[in-house]
Design a protein around this motif. Structure first.
Motif, mmCIF file in Angstrom:
data_model
loop_
_atom_site.group_PDB
_atom_site.id
_atom_site.type_symbol
_atom_site.label_atom_id
_atom_site.label_comp_id
_atom_site.label_asym_id
_atom_site.label_seq_id
_atom_site.Cartn_x
_atom_site.Cartn_y
_atom_site.Cartn_z
ATOM 1 N N VAL A 58 13.696 1.808 -10.300
ATOM 2 C CA VAL A 58 12.634 2.384 -9.472
ATOM 3 C C VAL A 58 12.462 1.585 -8.173
ATOM 4 O O VAL A 58 12.035 2.123 -7.149
ATOM 5 C CB VAL A 58 11.297 2.461 -10.256
ATOM 6 C CG1 VAL A 58 10.762 1.072 -10.565
ATOM 7 C CG2 VAL A 58 10.266 3.272 -9.494
ATOM 8 N N TRP A 59 12.839 0.299 -8.192
ATOM 9 C CA TRP A 59 12.679 -0.561 -7.018
ATOM 10 C C TRP A 59 13.633 -0.186 -5.885
ATOM 11 O O TRP A 59 13.459 -0.646 -4.756
ATOM 12 C CB TRP A 59 12.854 -2.033 -7.413
ATOM 13 C CG TRP A 59 11.781 -2.469 -8.343
ATOM 14 C CD1 TRP A 59 11.886 -2.660 -9.694
ATOM 15 C CD2 TRP A 59 10.419 -2.726 -8.010
ATOM 16 N NE1 TRP A 59 10.667 -3.021 -10.206
ATOM 17 C CE2 TRP A 59 9.750 -3.077 -9.203
ATOM 18 C CE3 TRP A 59 9.695 -2.710 -6.824
ATOM 19 C CZ2 TRP A 59 8.400 -3.402 -9.226
ATOM 20 C CZ3 TRP A 59 8.351 -3.030 -6.856
ATOM 21 C CH2 TRP A 59 7.715 -3.367 -8.060
ATOM 22 N N GLU A 60 14.597 0.644 -6.157
ATOM 23 C CA GLU A 60 15.548 1.084 -5.126
ATOM 24 C C GLU A 60 14.933 2.149 -4.215
ATOM 25 O O GLU A 60 15.368 2.319 -3.085
ATOM 26 C CB GLU A 60 16.813 1.638 -5.804
ATOM 27 C CG GLU A 60 17.953 1.893 -4.878
ATOM 28 C CD GLU A 60 18.747 0.649 -4.512
ATOM 29 O OE1 GLU A 60 19.629 0.786 -3.658
ATOM 30 O OE2 GLU A 60 18.503 -0.434 -5.064
ATOM 31 N N ASP A 61 13.925 2.853 -4.689
ATOM 32 C CA ASP A 61 13.346 3.999 -3.975
ATOM 33 C C ASP A 61 12.127 3.582 -3.159
ATOM 34 O O ASP A 61 11.171 3.039 -3.703
ATOM 35 C CB ASP A 61 12.958 5.069 -5.001
ATOM 36 C CG ASP A 61 12.355 6.300 -4.361
ATOM 37 O OD1 ASP A 61 12.606 6.539 -3.163
ATOM 38 O OD2 ASP A 61 11.627 7.020 -5.065
ATOM 39 N N ASP A 62 12.166 3.862 -1.862
ATOM 40 C CA ASP A 62 11.042 3.525 -0.987
ATOM 41 C C ASP A 62 9.877 4.502 -1.081
ATOM 42 O O ASP A 62 8.761 4.158 -0.712
ATOM 43 C CB ASP A 62 11.501 3.494 0.478
ATOM 44 C CG ASP A 62 12.182 2.202 0.834
ATOM 45 O OD1 ASP A 62 11.837 1.168 0.260
ATOM 46 O OD2 ASP A 62 13.073 2.238 1.704
ATOM 47 N N GLY A 63 10.122 5.715 -1.568
ATOM 48 C CA GLY A 63 9.113 6.758 -1.553
ATOM 49 C C GLY A 63 7.764 6.352 -2.126
ATOM 50 O O GLY A 63 6.727 6.578 -1.508
ATOM 51 N N TRP A 64 7.753 5.742 -3.262
ATOM 52 C CA TRP A 64 6.495 5.389 -3.916
ATOM 53 C C TRP A 64 5.890 4.094 -3.378
ATOM 54 O O TRP A 64 4.735 3.783 -3.647
ATOM 55 C CB TRP A 64 6.693 5.286 -5.434
ATOM 56 C CG TRP A 64 7.509 4.098 -5.851
ATOM 57 C CD1 TRP A 64 8.859 3.996 -5.882
ATOM 58 C CD2 TRP A 64 7.011 2.837 -6.303
ATOM 59 N NE1 TRP A 64 9.244 2.758 -6.314
ATOM 60 C CE2 TRP A 64 8.129 2.019 -6.593
ATOM 61 C CE3 TRP A 64 5.733 2.313 -6.502
ATOM 62 C CZ2 TRP A 64 8.004 0.717 -7.052
ATOM 63 C CZ3 TRP A 64 5.608 1.013 -6.963
ATOM 64 C CH2 TRP A 64 6.738 0.226 -7.239
ATOM 65 N N LEU A 65 6.650 3.320 -2.590
ATOM 66 C CA LEU A 65 6.194 2.011 -2.130
ATOM 67 C C LEU A 65 5.273 2.067 -0.916
ATOM 68 O O LEU A 65 4.604 1.075 -0.611
ATOM 69 C CB LEU A 65 7.399 1.124 -1.799
ATOM 70 C CG LEU A 65 8.220 0.660 -2.990
ATOM 71 C CD1 LEU A 65 9.522 0.041 -2.516
ATOM 72 C CD2 LEU A 65 7.435 -0.314 -3.836
ATOM 73 N N THR A 66 5.217 3.184 -0.238
ATOM 74 C CA THR A 66 4.496 3.292 1.034
ATOM 75 C C THR A 66 3.069 2.763 0.957
ATOM 76 O O THR A 66 2.654 1.971 1.790
ATOM 77 C CB THR A 66 4.495 4.753 1.526
ATOM 78 O OG1 THR A 66 5.849 5.194 1.580
ATOM 79 C CG2 THR A 66 3.849 4.879 2.886
ATOM 80 N N GLY A 67 2.318 3.160 -0.019
ATOM 81 C CA GLY A 67 0.922 2.743 -0.119
ATOM 82 C C GLY A 67 0.695 1.502 -0.959
ATOM 83 O O GLY A 67 -0.449 1.118 -1.202
ATOM 84 N N GLU A 68 1.756 0.870 -1.393
ATOM 85 C CA GLU A 68 1.625 -0.299 -2.275
ATOM 86 C C GLU A 68 1.320 -1.564 -1.472
ATOM 87 O O GLU A 68 1.670 -1.668 -0.291
ATOM 88 C CB GLU A 68 2.911 -0.500 -3.077
ATOM 89 C CG GLU A 68 3.177 0.591 -4.088
ATOM 90 C CD GLU A 68 2.114 0.693 -5.168
ATOM 91 O OE1 GLU A 68 1.668 -0.360 -5.672
ATOM 92 O OE2 GLU A 68 1.728 1.812 -5.518
ATOM 93 N N PRO A 69 0.709 -2.557 -2.119
ATOM 94 C CA PRO A 69 0.432 -3.831 -1.443
ATOM 95 C C PRO A 69 1.722 -4.519 -0.989
ATOM 96 O O PRO A 69 2.805 -4.278 -1.533
ATOM 97 C CB PRO A 69 -0.262 -4.671 -2.528
ATOM 98 C CG PRO A 69 -0.704 -3.702 -3.563
ATOM 99 C CD PRO A 69 0.217 -2.525 -3.493
ATOM 100 N N ALA A 70 1.592 -5.399 -0.019
ATOM 101 C CA ALA A 70 2.746 -6.111 0.549
ATOM 102 C C ALA A 70 3.534 -6.855 -0.521
ATOM 103 O O ALA A 70 4.764 -6.895 -0.476
ATOM 104 C CB ALA A 70 2.279 -7.085 1.632
#
Length: 188
Positions: A58-70
């Motif tokens: 899942v860490w390969e995909d940027d889609g879900w990371l947009t709103g995640e903390p730094a």
């Protein structure tokens, strides 16, 4: 020469997952996530079994990371920068960069990988970790003990293996999680 490090989250009663296969009880807060980021920075190659790889990709995909903390986005970058070896006889292919499949666990190949590696290596997943312990390949064990008892599930450490350990480090986090890091001195 790189060390092979077995690193895992565990319940206080010694499980990676509960009886339903859930590990939601081990989702890290920001402080614990920052610890894992720092730990993973020293890893050049991660060894995974199929199930652990399927969880981690899942860490390969940027889609879900947009709103995640730094701190979460940083972990994704660190994970992507490491090489990955997936041990699976059933996986047809991989969907992540810097990843290759090995069809079976070869202890001698892992020993050679350790010998030629500058950075450390990690082994993730209970099944693959158990094989590495049984073959005397694990140099260090890093566990984050979570303040929860789950009552059963997948054990964090293999049965039938005896090893002598030496405490290298420990730390208590604000959320009650405790980090312990051991050197594996010998298999007894």
């Amino acid at each position: 020469m790189g060390k092979l490090i077995y690193a895992a989250n565990t319940s206080l009663d010694g499980y990676l997952e509960d009886e339903d296969g859930s590990f939601g009880w081990s989702v890290p807060d920001e402080e614990v996530h920052a610890f894992w980021n720092e730990h993973e920075r020293g890893i050049g190659t991660s060894l995974y079994g199929r199930r652990m790889y399927e969880t981690m990709r899942v860490w390969e995909d940027d889609g879900w990371l947009t709103g995640e903390p730094a701190v979460v986005r940083e972990y994704a970058r660190i994970w992507r920068d490491a090489d990955k070896v997936v041990y699976s006889s059933t996986l047809d292919g991989v969907s992540t960069a810097r990843t290759r499949i090995e069809r079976s666990f070869d202890p001698e190949a892992v020993r050679r990988l350790k010998e030629v590696s500058g950075p450390d290596l990690s082994v993730g997943g209970a099944g693959l970790g158990a094989q590495a312990f049984r073959h005397g390949l694990v140099d260090e064990c890093v566990l984050l003990l979570h303040p929860v008892i789950v009552g059963g599930g997948k054990p964090v450490l293999p049965g039938g293996v005896r090893a002598h350990l030496h405490l290298l480090d420990h730390r208590r986090f604000g959320n009650g999680v405790v980090h312990v890091r051991y050197a594996v001195r010998s298999n007894a």
